[in-house]
Design a protein around this motif. Sequence first.
Motif, PDB file in Angstrom:
ATOM      1  N   LEU A   4       8.843  18.500  -7.401  1.00  0.00           N
ATOM      2  CA  LEU A   4       8.795  17.094  -7.785  1.00  0.00           C
ATOM      3  C   LEU A   4       9.068  16.194  -6.582  1.00  0.00           C
ATOM      4  O   LEU A   4       8.417  15.157  -6.408  1.00  0.00           O
ATOM      5  CB  LEU A   4       9.805  16.811  -8.892  1.00  0.00           C
ATOM      6  N   GLY A   5      10.002  16.588  -5.732  1.00  0.00           N
ATOM      7  CA  GLY A   5      10.283  15.817  -4.523  1.00  0.00           C
ATOM      8  C   GLY A   5       9.073  15.740  -3.612  1.00  0.00           C
ATOM      9  O   GLY A   5       8.739  14.670  -3.088  1.00  0.00           O
ATOM     10  N   ILE A   6       8.393  16.858  -3.425  1.00  0.00           N
ATOM     11  CA  ILE A   6       7.201  16.885  -2.573  1.00  0.00           C
ATOM     12  C   ILE A   6       6.097  16.009  -3.166  1.00  0.00           C
ATOM     13  O   ILE A   6       5.425  15.263  -2.453  1.00  0.00           O
ATOM     14  CB  ILE A   6       6.722  18.332  -2.361  1.00  0.00           C
ATOM     15  N   ILE A   7       5.923  16.088  -4.479  1.00  0.00           N
ATOM     16  CA  ILE A   7       4.895  15.273  -5.133  1.00  0.00           C
ATOM     17  C   ILE A   7       5.190  13.785  -4.942  1.00  0.00           C
ATOM     18  O   ILE A   7       4.289  12.996  -4.636  1.00  0.00           O
ATOM     19  CB  ILE A   7       4.795  15.633  -6.632  1.00  0.00           C
ATOM     20  N   LEU A   8       6.446  13.392  -5.106  1.00  0.00           N
ATOM     21  CA  LEU A   8       6.799  11.973  -4.944  1.00  0.00           C
ATOM     22  C   LEU A   8       6.621  11.510  -3.502  1.00  0.00           C
ATOM     23  O   LEU A   8       6.197  10.373  -3.255  1.00  0.00           O
ATOM     24  CB  LEU A   8       8.231  11.733  -5.413  1.00  0.00           C
ATOM     25  N   ILE A   9       6.930  12.365  -2.544  1.00  0.00           N
ATOM     26  CA  ILE A   9       6.750  12.005  -1.132  1.00  0.00           C
ATOM     27  C   ILE A   9       5.273  11.797  -0.821  1.00  0.00           C
ATOM     28  O   ILE A   9       4.886  10.804  -0.194  1.00  0.00           O
ATOM     29  CB  ILE A   9       7.368  13.075  -0.219  1.00  0.00           C
ATOM     30  N   THR A  23      11.787   7.480  -1.229  1.00  0.00           N
ATOM     31  CA  THR A  23      13.207   7.760  -1.035  1.00  0.00           C
ATOM     32  C   THR A  23      13.723   8.723  -2.105  1.00  0.00           C
ATOM     33  O   THR A  23      14.451   9.671  -1.798  1.00  0.00           O
ATOM     34  CB  THR A  23      14.015   6.446  -1.078  1.00  0.00           C
ATOM     35  N   ILE A  24      13.345   8.492  -3.335  1.00  0.00           N
ATOM     36  CA  ILE A  24      13.748   9.389  -4.419  1.00  0.00           C
ATOM     37  C   ILE A  24      13.166  10.780  -4.179  1.00  0.00           C
ATOM     38  O   ILE A  24      13.827  11.794  -4.422  1.00  0.00           O
ATOM     39  CB  ILE A  24      13.303   8.822  -5.780  1.00  0.00           C
ATOM     40  N   GLY A  25      11.946  10.838  -3.696  1.00  0.00           N
ATOM     41  CA  GLY A  25      11.324  12.125  -3.389  1.00  0.00           C
ATOM     42  C   GLY A  25      12.094  12.898  -2.335  1.00  0.00           C
ATOM     43  O   GLY A  25      12.327  14.096  -2.465  1.00  0.00           O
ATOM     44  N   TRP A  26      12.511  12.216  -1.255  1.00  0.00           N
ATOM     45  CA  TRP A  26      13.290  12.882  -0.206  1.00  0.00           C
ATOM     46  C   TRP A  26      14.638  13.356  -0.736  1.00  0.00           C
ATOM     47  O   TRP A  26      15.098  14.453  -0.405  1.00  0.00           O
ATOM     48  CB  TRP A  26      13.498  11.961   0.987  1.00  0.00           C
ATOM     49  N   ILE A  27      15.281  12.543  -1.574  1.00  0.00           N
ATOM     50  CA  ILE A  27      16.578  12.935  -2.139  1.00  0.00           C
ATOM     51  C   ILE A  27      16.419  14.173  -3.020  1.00  0.00           C
ATOM     52  O   ILE A  27      17.206  15.129  -2.926  1.00  0.00           O
ATOM     53  CB  ILE A  27      17.194  11.761  -2.922  1.00  0.00           C
ATOM     54  N   ILE A  30      15.835  17.305  -0.801  1.00  0.00           N
ATOM     55  CA  ILE A  30      17.044  17.775  -0.115  1.00  0.00           C
ATOM     56  C   ILE A  30      18.015  18.429  -1.095  1.00  0.00           C
ATOM     57  O   ILE A  30      18.559  19.508  -0.823  1.00  0.00           O
ATOM     58  CB  ILE A  30      17.712  16.619   0.651  1.00  0.00           C
ATOM     59  N   VAL A  31      18.224  17.814  -2.265  1.00  0.00           N
ATOM     60  CA  VAL A  31      19.129  18.393  -3.256  1.00  0.00           C
ATOM     61  C   VAL A  31      18.587  19.731  -3.744  1.00  0.00           C
ATOM     62  O   VAL A  31      19.337  20.703  -3.887  1.00  0.00           O
ATOM     63  CB  VAL A  31      19.336  17.405  -4.435  1.00  0.00           C
ATOM     64  N   GLY A  32      17.293  19.812  -3.980  1.00  0.00           N
ATOM     65  CA  GLY A  32      16.692  21.079  -4.405  1.00  0.00           C
ATOM     66  C   GLY A  32      16.848  22.173  -3.365  1.00  0.00           C
ATOM     67  O   GLY A  32      17.142  23.328  -3.691  1.00  0.00           O
ATOM     68  N   LEU A  33      16.677  21.827  -2.090  1.00  0.00           N
ATOM     69  CA  LEU A  33      16.849  22.816  -1.026  1.00  0.00           C
ATOM     70  C   LEU A  33      18.301  23.276  -0.907  1.00  0.00           C
ATOM     71  O   LEU A  33      18.569  24.470  -0.715  1.00  0.00           O
ATOM     72  CB  LEU A  33      16.355  22.253   0.300  1.00  0.00           C
ATOM     73  N   VAL A  34      19.245  22.340  -1.029  1.00  0.00           N
ATOM     74  CA  VAL A  34      20.664  22.707  -0.964  1.00  0.00           C
ATOM     75  C   VAL A  34      21.029  23.638  -2.116  1.00  0.00           C
ATOM     76  O   VAL A  34      21.705  24.658  -1.926  1.00  0.00           O
ATOM     77  CB  VAL A  34      21.554  21.444  -0.973  1.00  0.00           C
ATOM     78  N   LEU A  35      20.561  23.321  -3.314  1.00  0.00           N
ATOM     79  CA  LEU A  35      20.857  24.181  -4.458  1.00  0.00           C
ATOM     80  C   LEU A  35      20.204  25.554  -4.317  1.00  0.00           C
ATOM     81  O   LEU A  35      20.779  26.560  -4.720  1.00  0.00           O
ATOM     82  CB  LEU A  35      20.407  23.491  -5.749  1.00  0.00           C
TER      83      LEU A  35
END
Length: 52
Positions: A4-9, A23-27, A30-35
């Motif tokens: 979803l982050g990639i799609i929004l970016i 911005t929401i896409g990047w957040i 990053i959160v998905g990668l950390v998890l």
Amino acid sequence: MIILGIILIVLAYLAPVPAFVGTIGWILLIVGLVLTVLGAVGRPVGRRRTYF
């Protein structure tokens, strides 16, 4: 979450949408990668090892 982050970016760069979409896409990315990293090292969050 990562997908979803990639799609929004991509959407933010290709379509005339407000800047906060990117911005929401990047957040989310990053959160998905950390998890995902936490799940990979043996610390699943919310009983899930990865967050696509």
